[in-house]
Motif scaffolding. Structure first.
Motif, mmCIF file in Angstrom:
data_model
loop_
_atom_site.group_PDB
_atom_site.id
_atom_site.type_symbol
_atom_site.label_atom_id
_atom_site.label_comp_id
_atom_site.label_asym_id
_atom_site.label_seq_id
_atom_site.Cartn_x
_atom_site.Cartn_y
_atom_site.Cartn_z
ATOM 1 N N MET A 90 16.366 -6.769 6.395
ATOM 2 C CA MET A 90 15.684 -7.984 5.980
ATOM 3 C C MET A 90 15.734 -8.968 7.143
ATOM 4 N N GLY A 91 14.612 -9.597 7.414
ATOM 5 C CA GLY A 91 14.550 -10.528 8.532
ATOM 6 C C GLY A 91 13.789 -9.967 9.717
ATOM 7 N N ASP A 92 13.696 -8.643 9.815
ATOM 8 C CA ASP A 92 12.967 -8.040 10.931
ATOM 9 C C ASP A 92 11.468 -8.283 10.783
ATOM 10 N N TYR A 93 10.783 -8.428 11.919
ATOM 11 C CA TYR A 93 9.323 -8.470 11.916
ATOM 12 C C TYR A 93 8.794 -7.062 12.123
ATOM 13 N N ILE A 94 7.839 -6.673 11.299
ATOM 14 C CA ILE A 94 7.215 -5.366 11.490
ATOM 15 C C ILE A 94 5.699 -5.482 11.356
ATOM 16 N N GLY A 95 5.004 -4.484 11.856
ATOM 17 C CA GLY A 95 3.572 -4.362 11.639
ATOM 18 C C GLY A 95 3.336 -3.028 10.963
ATOM 19 N N VAL A 96 2.538 -3.016 9.894
ATOM 20 C CA VAL A 96 2.274 -1.753 9.215
ATOM 21 C C VAL A 96 0.774 -1.542 9.074
ATOM 22 N N THR A 97 0.391 -0.272 9.155
ATOM 23 C CA THR A 97 -1.008 0.092 9.007
ATOM 24 C C THR A 97 -1.097 1.138 7.907
ATOM 25 N N GLY A 98 -2.104 0.992 7.041
ATOM 26 C CA GLY A 98 -2.253 1.991 5.987
ATOM 27 C C GLY A 98 -3.277 1.576 4.957
ATOM 28 N N HIS A 99 -3.477 2.465 3.972
ATOM 29 C CA HIS A 99 -4.415 2.178 2.894
ATOM 30 C C HIS A 99 -3.750 1.284 1.855
ATOM 31 N N VAL A 100 -4.602 0.600 1.097
ATOM 32 C CA VAL A 100 -4.099 -0.304 0.050
ATOM 33 C C VAL A 100 -4.249 0.399 -1.289
ATOM 34 N N PHE A 101 -3.262 0.294 -2.151
ATOM 35 C CA PHE A 101 -3.380 0.885 -3.489
ATOM 36 C C PHE A 101 -2.696 -0.004 -4.517
ATOM 37 N N ARG A 102 -2.883 0.364 -5.783
ATOM 38 C CA ARG A 102 -2.249 -0.406 -6.848
ATOM 39 C C ARG A 102 -1.186 0.460 -7.503
ATOM 40 N N THR A 103 0.026 -0.067 -7.637
ATOM 41 C CA THR A 103 1.125 0.741 -8.163
ATOM 42 C C THR A 103 1.044 0.843 -9.680
ATOM 43 N N LYS A 104 1.899 1.703 -10.237
ATOM 44 C CA LYS A 104 1.982 1.866 -11.692
ATOM 45 C C LYS A 104 2.345 0.566 -12.370
ATOM 46 N N THR A 105 3.100 -0.270 -11.645
ATOM 47 C CA THR A 105 3.485 -1.552 -12.235
ATOM 48 C C THR A 105 2.515 -2.649 -11.815
ATOM 49 N N ASN A 106 1.319 -2.202 -11.348
ATOM 50 C CA ASN A 106 0.194 -3.122 -11.227
ATOM 51 C C ASN A 106 0.252 -4.056 -10.017
ATOM 52 N N GLU A 107 0.925 -3.617 -8.972
ATOM 53 C CA GLU A 107 1.004 -4.511 -7.815
ATOM 54 C C GLU A 107 0.238 -3.933 -6.629
ATOM 55 N N ILE A 108 -0.625 -4.774 -6.048
ATOM 56 C CA ILE A 108 -1.364 -4.385 -4.842
ATOM 57 C C ILE A 108 -0.355 -4.166 -3.718
#
Length: 510
Positions: A106-124
């Motif tokens: 926690m606290g680290d800066y990261i960059g992520v690349t990937g597709h967007v999806f919606r989880t079972k608990t309804n979160e983008i």
RNA sequence: GCGCCAUUAGCUCAAUUGGCAGAGCAGCUGACUCUUAAUCAGUUGGUUGAAGGUUCAAGUCCUUCAUGGCGCACCA
């Protein structure tokens, strides 16, 4: 203490080394994001559960939470505009990247690349397909649920406060919008923003104790400005008709919930208008700022409702005193002096009569003014830069704007009679000789400017910090200043060697 | 400047009349491939802001100091 801390620190430094050992630079040079967290949330809001975006996104931010599940993990990253969940899965990113993931904190800066999806608990959520560390953090973040509460650390380490207390960021975003709105509002009316000196040779433009500093090469003392007023009026003499300056002023006085040693003031000068016009301008500016930034003119401040609906009450200082049980109308100086003494004004015997009236006002009127109120027509004695009232003897054409018991603005029909101004300065000089540290200096150059002729004009000063306090319901001025003045801790004070070097420089130049 | 209050683990907070300094989060170890204050099991971490004093014994009582908060005073 450092012994114990080193346990937490050591682990982070070990992870840093692990990352380096894998041939990955934990502090790379750039990352190109395609969107911010809020945009991803908006743009992919229509995704159904289990559905995945056609395109990939790239986002960057600071890891704020991390939830591991063995061979898969959720985390939340935070950027300037909010937070978004990401999902890293061993299957997807492979062993080498998952190892990197496990060295993230926690606290680290990261960059992520990937597709967007919606989880079972309804979160983008962004599925991590490519992971890059952008900056390794070596210090632990405050508690994720309670955040950072300690006011001292919040003020001293504002960066930490901003990271974990989102409402703090909102206040400062609003501050920025208010300042930007004021500039636009004035520019649309034809005002020109100007800049004048901060280092002053003389103390003037307001009644306040200045900070003193020293110019080595010229070998002379200088004052940090307490107000830009006298320079802005010189610009009126030079032919500018509508100018303003927004900037820092410095006053060597006490600190409180409404005072910081350096604060931001805007001063506005307009040729050919009087203080009535300036009152209208003040009301317009603040009402429009509230509408623009808050969308309403009904404020809440320190648990109190403040209604900015115009027109605002206008009342003379004498009438306001009378409303608060202090009747000085038609009284002789001696009677007022006696009244002051009765009401507990210290030194009511020696003080000038205007000063006594001012103190009575400060003590018995100002704290009671809660809704926006223009107090007008102050005693001449305490207003050395304001024009004499056109019909009331012993008064000037001046107003102060009060809300929630706080002075927010001060303005007058500007004094442009050079001989009158010279006499007023003379009175200030007498006060200064008698020990009044706040009295203004005789400014010969300013007088010469007036002798060339300054057009009739109205001038206004508004305390920006206090305005922001009111518009953001911030109980203390420290809540609207990123880095409010604090006593330095021992370890953050300049080292003795450093001070010696500075002093040496100063001596050599003499 | 004056008064009141606060300061305990990286963070948020406990600790009875003066009687073995604790919890949650974070960290660490292990389990776990849709969790969201993740969960479960285990575990590290303390010069109780500093210095003195009283006492058999002080986080707790007394003195001084430091820093902060809130009032008051001064100011905008």
């Amino acid at each position: 203490m450092s012994e114990e801390l080193s346990d937490l620190l050591k682990v982070r430094r070990e992870k840093l080394q692990n990352i380096r050992d894998k041939g990955v630079n934990p502090y790379p040079y750039k990352f190109t994001a395609t969107a911010h967290s809020n945009q991803v949330l908006e743009n992919f809001n229509q995704l159904a559960e289990g559905q995945e975006s056609a395109e990939t996104v790239a986002i960057a931010g600071r890891i704020m939470t991390k939830r591991g599940h063995g061979k898969a993990s959720f985390a939340t990253i935070q950027d300037e505009f909010g937070r978004i969940q990401i999902y890293a899965k061993l299957d997807v990113i492979g062993e080498s990247q998952y190892e990197l993931w496990q060295n993230l904190d926690m606290g680290d800066y990261i960059g992520v690349t990937g597709h967007v999806f919606r989880t079972k608990t309804n979160e983008i959520t962004v599925r991590v397909e490519k992971l890059e560390i952008l900056s390794k953090s070596l210090l632990p973040l405050p508690e994720k649920w309670h955040g950072l509460q300690d006011k001292e650390i919040r003020y001293r380490e504002r960066y930490l406060d901003l990271m974990v207390n989102p409402e703090v960021k909102e206040v400062f975003v609003k501050r920025s919008k208010i300042v930007s709105f004021i500039r636009r509002f004035l520019e649309e009316k034809g005002f020109l923003e100007v800049e004048t000196p901060v280092l002053h040779v003389l103390q003037g433009g307001a009644a306040a104790r200045p900070f003193e500093t020293f110019h080595d090469a010229l070998s002379m003392p200088l004052f940090m400005r307490i107000a830009p007023e006298l320079y802005l009026k010189r610009l009126l003499v030079g032919g500018f008709e509508k100018v303003f300056e927004m900037g820092r002023v410095f006053r060597n006085e006490g600190m409180s919930f409404k005072h910081n040693p350096e604060y931001t003031m805007i001063e506005i000068y307009q040729a050919y208008v009087d203080y009535h016009d300036i009152m209208q301008l003040t009301e317009d500016l603040i009402v429009h700022a509230a509408k623009e930034v808050l969308g309403t003119v009904e404020l809440e401040f320190r648990g109190e409702k403040i209604n900015l609906t115009p027109p605002w009450k206008k009342i003379t200082l004498e009438d306001a005193l009378k409303e608060n049980g202090i009747d000085i109308i038609g009284k002789t100086d001696d009677q007022i002096r006696t009244l002051g003494k009765e009401k507990g004004i210290e030194g009511a015997k020696e003080l000038g009569i205007g000063k006594i009236i001012n103190e009575l006002y400060d003590k018995f009127v100002e704290p009671n003014l809660r809704q926006p109120t223009f107090i007008i027509d102050h005693p001449l004695e305490t207003s050395p830069l304001a024009k004499k009232h056109r019909s009331k003897a012993g008064k000037v054409e001046r107003f102060e704007l009060i809300m929630a018991g706080m002075e927010l603005a001060n303005a007058f029909s500007e004094l442009n009679d050079p001989i009158d101004q010279m006499q007023r300065f003379q009175k200030q000089a007498d006060l200064k000789a008698a020990g009044d540290e706040e009295a203004e200096s005789m400014d010969e150059d300013f007088l010469r400017a007036l002798e060339y002729g300054m057009p009739p004009a109205g001038g206004l000063g508004i305390g920006i910090d206090r305005l922001v306090m009111l518009l953001t319901n911030s109980p203390s001025i420290r809540d609207v200043i990123f880095f409010p003045h604090m006593r330095p801790l021992a370890k953050t004070q300049p080292k003795p060697e450093e001070m010696d070097t500075l002093k040496k420089d100063q001596n050599e130049s003499k």
